[in-house]
Design a protein around this motif. Structure first.
Motif, mmCIF file in Angstrom:
data_model
loop_
_atom_site.group_PDB
_atom_site.id
_atom_site.type_symbol
_atom_site.label_atom_id
_atom_site.label_comp_id
_atom_site.label_asym_id
_atom_site.label_seq_id
_atom_site.Cartn_x
_atom_site.Cartn_y
_atom_site.Cartn_z
ATOM 1 N N ASN A 1 0.820 -1.215 0.000
ATOM 2 C CA ASN A 1 0.000 0.000 0.000
ATOM 3 C C ASN A 1 0.844 1.251 0.000
ATOM 4 O O ASN A 1 0.571 2.202 -0.706
ATOM 5 N N MET B 1 -1.778 -4.456 7.546
ATOM 6 C CA MET B 1 -0.621 -5.010 8.251
ATOM 7 C C MET B 1 0.625 -4.187 7.906
ATOM 8 O O MET B 1 0.792 -3.759 6.785
ATOM 9 N N LYS B 2 1.443 -3.997 8.919
ATOM 10 C CA LYS B 2 2.591 -3.115 8.774
ATOM 11 C C LYS B 2 3.873 -3.928 8.965
ATOM 12 O O LYS B 2 3.932 -4.771 9.872
ATOM 13 N N GLU C 1 3.385 -0.640 4.324
ATOM 14 C CA GLU C 1 1.974 -0.937 4.593
ATOM 15 C C GLU C 1 1.554 -2.017 3.609
ATOM 16 O O GLU C 1 1.641 -1.813 2.397
ATOM 17 N N HIS D 1 -1.243 -5.101 2.155
ATOM 18 C CA HIS D 1 -2.628 -5.584 2.126
ATOM 19 C C HIS D 1 -2.759 -6.854 2.955
ATOM 20 O O HIS D 1 -3.787 -7.133 3.548
ATOM 21 N N ASP D 2 -1.692 -7.651 2.904
ATOM 22 C CA ASP D 2 -1.657 -8.986 3.519
ATOM 23 C C ASP D 2 -2.213 -8.991 4.950
ATOM 24 O O ASP D 2 -1.973 -8.077 5.717
ATOM 25 N N THR D 3 -2.961 -10.032 5.279
ATOM 26 C CA THR D 3 -3.462 -10.142 6.651
ATOM 27 C C THR D 3 -2.836 -11.340 7.373
ATOM 28 O O THR D 3 -3.094 -11.539 8.559
ATOM 29 N N ASP D 4 -2.024 -12.124 6.662
ATOM 30 C CA ASP D 4 -1.378 -13.300 7.253
ATOM 31 C C ASP D 4 0.076 -12.952 7.587
ATOM 32 O O ASP D 4 0.888 -12.704 6.690
ATOM 33 N N ALA D 5 0.383 -12.917 8.889
ATOM 34 C CA ALA D 5 1.705 -12.446 9.323
ATOM 35 C C ALA D 5 2.833 -13.299 8.748
ATOM 36 O O ALA D 5 3.876 -12.779 8.349
ATOM 37 N N ALA E 1 3.253 -12.514 5.099
ATOM 38 C CA ALA E 1 3.798 -11.162 4.964
ATOM 39 C C ALA E 1 5.303 -11.165 5.221
ATOM 40 O O ALA E 1 6.072 -10.543 4.490
ATOM 41 N N ALA F 1 0.480 -5.986 13.494
ATOM 42 C CA ALA F 1 -0.906 -6.153 13.030
ATOM 43 C C ALA F 1 -1.497 -4.795 12.653
ATOM 44 O O ALA F 1 -1.049 -3.762 13.120
#
Lengths: 80, 80
Positions: A34, B1-2, B45, B47-51, B54, B80
């Protein structure tokens, strides 16, 4: 005693280096990014053994030399 | 997710920027500084939500673009 200073551009300040990295990641087909922000991390080894005094000292260093407080924010972490 | 990537010169690699900062701190009468190392901090930053996924993705980014692994080490922190 070790102090870690993370210096980043304030929100709203154009981060051209971050933009360049973002474009390069896109060109390498890393999708799903992003935003990219590029900052500095400065690690100082201090003689000081008093964490509170060390933090004050490093804050002064940031204000007078390490960070450009007009466009940059800084965070200080003191480690034993 | 960062994702936060801290990139630093490997131990033993001459850090001329760090040396310059050290000299400047001395010139400003900040005594008590043993050593200064200057590195980069890149905040992504995603998009991924799976640590786990990522972290794999960011590791690949480091290997192929973000870090020069000949002279630099990198650390990845997923938030997160």
């Amino acid at each position: 005693m070790k102090a870690i200073v993370n210096i980043s551009l304030k929100a709203g300040v154009l981060d051209s280096q971050g933009k360049a990295v973002h474009h390069a990641l896109d060109a390498l087909n890393f999708s799903g990014v992003n935003d990219v922000r590029v900052g500095k991390q400065i690690v100082l080894e201090l003689h000081d053994t008093d964490a509170k005094h060390a933090k004050e000292q490093v804050t002064q260093m940031c204000e007078s030399l390490l960070a450009n407080t007009v466009i940059e924010d800084y965070e200080i972490e003191i480690m034993a």
